[in-house]
Design a protein around this motif. Sequence first.
Motif, PDB file in Angstrom:
ATOM      1  N   GLY A  60      46.300  72.986  -8.527  1.00 39.62           N
ATOM      2  CA  GLY A  60      47.555  73.330  -9.187  1.00 39.62           C
ATOM      3  C   GLY A  60      48.787  72.858  -8.438  1.00 39.62           C
ATOM      4  N   THR A  61      48.698  72.834  -7.111  1.00 35.93           N
ATOM      5  CA  THR A  61      49.836  72.371  -6.314  1.00 35.93           C
ATOM      6  C   THR A  61      50.078  70.880  -6.557  1.00 35.93           C
ATOM      7  OG1 THR A  61      49.116  73.971  -4.662  1.00 35.93           O
ATOM      8  CG2 THR A  61      50.818  72.415  -3.987  1.00 35.93           C
ATOM      9  N   ASP A 157      55.455  76.160 -14.338  1.00 34.10           N
ATOM     10  CA  ASP A 157      54.339  76.518 -13.465  1.00 34.10           C
ATOM     11  C   ASP A 157      53.521  77.565 -14.225  1.00 34.10           C
ATOM     12  OD1 ASP A 157      52.559  77.577 -11.638  1.00 34.10           O
ATOM     13  OD2 ASP A 157      53.955  77.482  -9.948  1.00 34.10           O
ATOM     14  N   GLN A 160      49.253  80.784 -13.642  1.00 33.83           N
ATOM     15  CA  GLN A 160      48.734  82.139 -13.882  1.00 33.83           C
ATOM     16  C   GLN A 160      48.792  82.496 -15.362  1.00 33.83           C
ATOM     17  OE1 GLN A 160      50.564  85.013 -11.248  1.00 33.83           O
ATOM     18  NE2 GLN A 160      50.150  83.789  -9.421  1.00 33.83           N
ATOM     19  N   SER A 181      46.591  75.615 -12.598  1.00 36.11           N
ATOM     20  CA  SER A 181      45.637  75.672 -11.490  1.00 36.11           C
ATOM     21  C   SER A 181      44.342  76.263 -12.017  1.00 36.11           C
ATOM     22  CB  SER A 181      46.183  76.570 -10.374  1.00 36.11           C
ATOM     23  OG  SER A 181      45.137  76.919  -9.477  1.00 36.11           O
ATOM     24  N   LYS A 186      41.793  82.259 -10.864  1.00 33.89           N
ATOM     25  CA  LYS A 186      42.739  82.160 -11.983  1.00 33.89           C
ATOM     26  C   LYS A 186      42.045  82.526 -13.303  1.00 33.89           C
ATOM     27  CE  LYS A 186      46.022  81.120  -9.282  1.00 33.89           C
ATOM     28  NZ  LYS A 186      46.696  79.941  -8.784  1.00 33.89           N
TER      29      LYS A 186
HETATM   30  C1  PLP Z   1      47.649  79.257  -7.785  1.00 33.64           C
HETATM   31  C2  PLP Z   1      49.070  78.898  -7.963  1.00 33.64           C
HETATM   32  C3  PLP Z   1      49.564  77.621  -7.647  1.00 33.64           C
HETATM   33  C4  PLP Z   1      48.781  76.584  -6.887  1.00 33.64           C
HETATM   34  O1  PLP Z   1      47.554  76.287  -7.399  1.00 33.64           O
HETATM   35  P1  PLP Z   1      46.387  75.722  -6.439  1.00 33.64           P
HETATM   36  O2  PLP Z   1      45.339  75.308  -7.404  1.00 33.64           O
HETATM   37  O3  PLP Z   1      45.971  76.837  -5.557  1.00 33.64           O
HETATM   38  O4  PLP Z   1      46.960  74.580  -5.678  1.00 33.64           O
HETATM   39  C5  PLP Z   1      50.888  77.341  -7.941  1.00 33.64           C
HETATM   40  N1  PLP Z   1      51.688  78.256  -8.513  1.00 33.64           N
HETATM   41  C6  PLP Z   1      51.263  79.503  -8.803  1.00 33.64           C
HETATM   42  C7  PLP Z   1      52.205  80.469  -9.443  1.00 33.64           C
HETATM   43  C8  PLP Z   1      49.941  79.868  -8.527  1.00 33.64           C
HETATM   44  O5  PLP Z   1      49.525  81.111  -8.808  1.00 33.64           O
END
Ligand code: PLP
Length: 371
Positions: A60-61, A157, A160, A181, A186
């Motif tokens: 997700g990042t 973003d 979640q 992500s 999740k």
């Molecule tokens: C989990 C999450 C991310 C990052 O996702 P990863 O897959 O762990 O890199 C970014 N923003 C939010 C709000 C998240 O909960």
Amino acid sequence: MQIPLVDLKAQYASIQAEIDAAVAAVISDTAFVGGRYVAAFEQAFAGFCEAPHAVGCGNGTDALELALEALGVGPGHEVILPSHTFFASAEAVLRVGATPVFADVEEGGFLIDTEAIPALVSERTRAIMPVHLYGHLCDMDPILEIARDHDLAVVEDSAQAHGARYRGRPAGTMGDVGCFSFYPGKNLGAYGDAGAIVTGDAELAARLSRLRNHGRSGKYEHHEVGVNSRLDGLQASILAAKLVHLHDWNRRRRAAAARYDRLLEGVEGARALTGRPETESVYHLYVVRVPHRDEVLELLRADGIGAGIHYPVPCHLQPAILKTGSRLSLPRTEALAAEILSLPLYPEITPEQIDRVTGSLDRALERTRSR
Ligand SMILES: *Cc1c(COP(=O)(O)O)cnc(C)c1O
């Protein structure tokens, strides 16, 4: 009886045959990176999100970072986002060389305060990044209007919020891009790291597909410098097997949250954080505000309840941000971070488990009250 914050074993037990078959298929096809399992999942996930395009990536990042880069956000630019989020939201902005500009949360709420955004817009602002925290959607109409007025991109973003809706519109499809992500915990979780970006812009989708794979256009052609952030076949196959259950799982999360809501009405001192009426939440987390949070958390844990905090330290107070010389005060965010408590929530949680968590919370609050 221990009650975990998230129970991934219970979920695997409920779909073991499907998962095992999904894994075996990829291995016998040796389709480990990219390939037809990834393409099939991308198509299925785009369908789930009601988005024209989905591009898989490593996590997700990376989804956020690739999206910002593809939208032309880089050094000298600013991105407005809430401080009350997982650090990765801000990290992605910093990784592309831009500066995060943190907004406070709404009065009495926990999502970005849309009324605070206009004053944060400068001539360097290029994007707004609303974060749909805990599975609840931000107030998108004012955000989209500010973005239109100032010619800013909107990066949702949605890490979640898989499947959540705002006035009928799915998470990730209202801005220019939606970033997801599939971290194991999740709402849609892989068995490792994975992520995806959805967009309605075909050109942007094509650019993202290149960027995540060494800037490749053909096998040996690199017209730009990308990264290696590919979605692997095993994760894609597992995610596709799980995706067919996601609407049902989200429905169960809402039902569990409704039971918590009901029971907590009788618990003095606990206030549930809920979504806006015009949204359909997918309750990634069930979060309450309580006084004496740290003591309450300790008592819950001693009682076998796997409660957590999302997140105890806001981004603007993280050492990595303070190191940049930033000295910001966001009173609502700071007060919120000191009082939030995430209670166990997952699709398989039983009514009895919810009753036990609520009873334990009631006793913990009573004990801290009398101090
Ligand atoms: C989990 C999450 C991310 C990052 O996702 P990863 O897959 O762990 O890199 C970014 N923003 C939010 C709000 C998240 O909960």
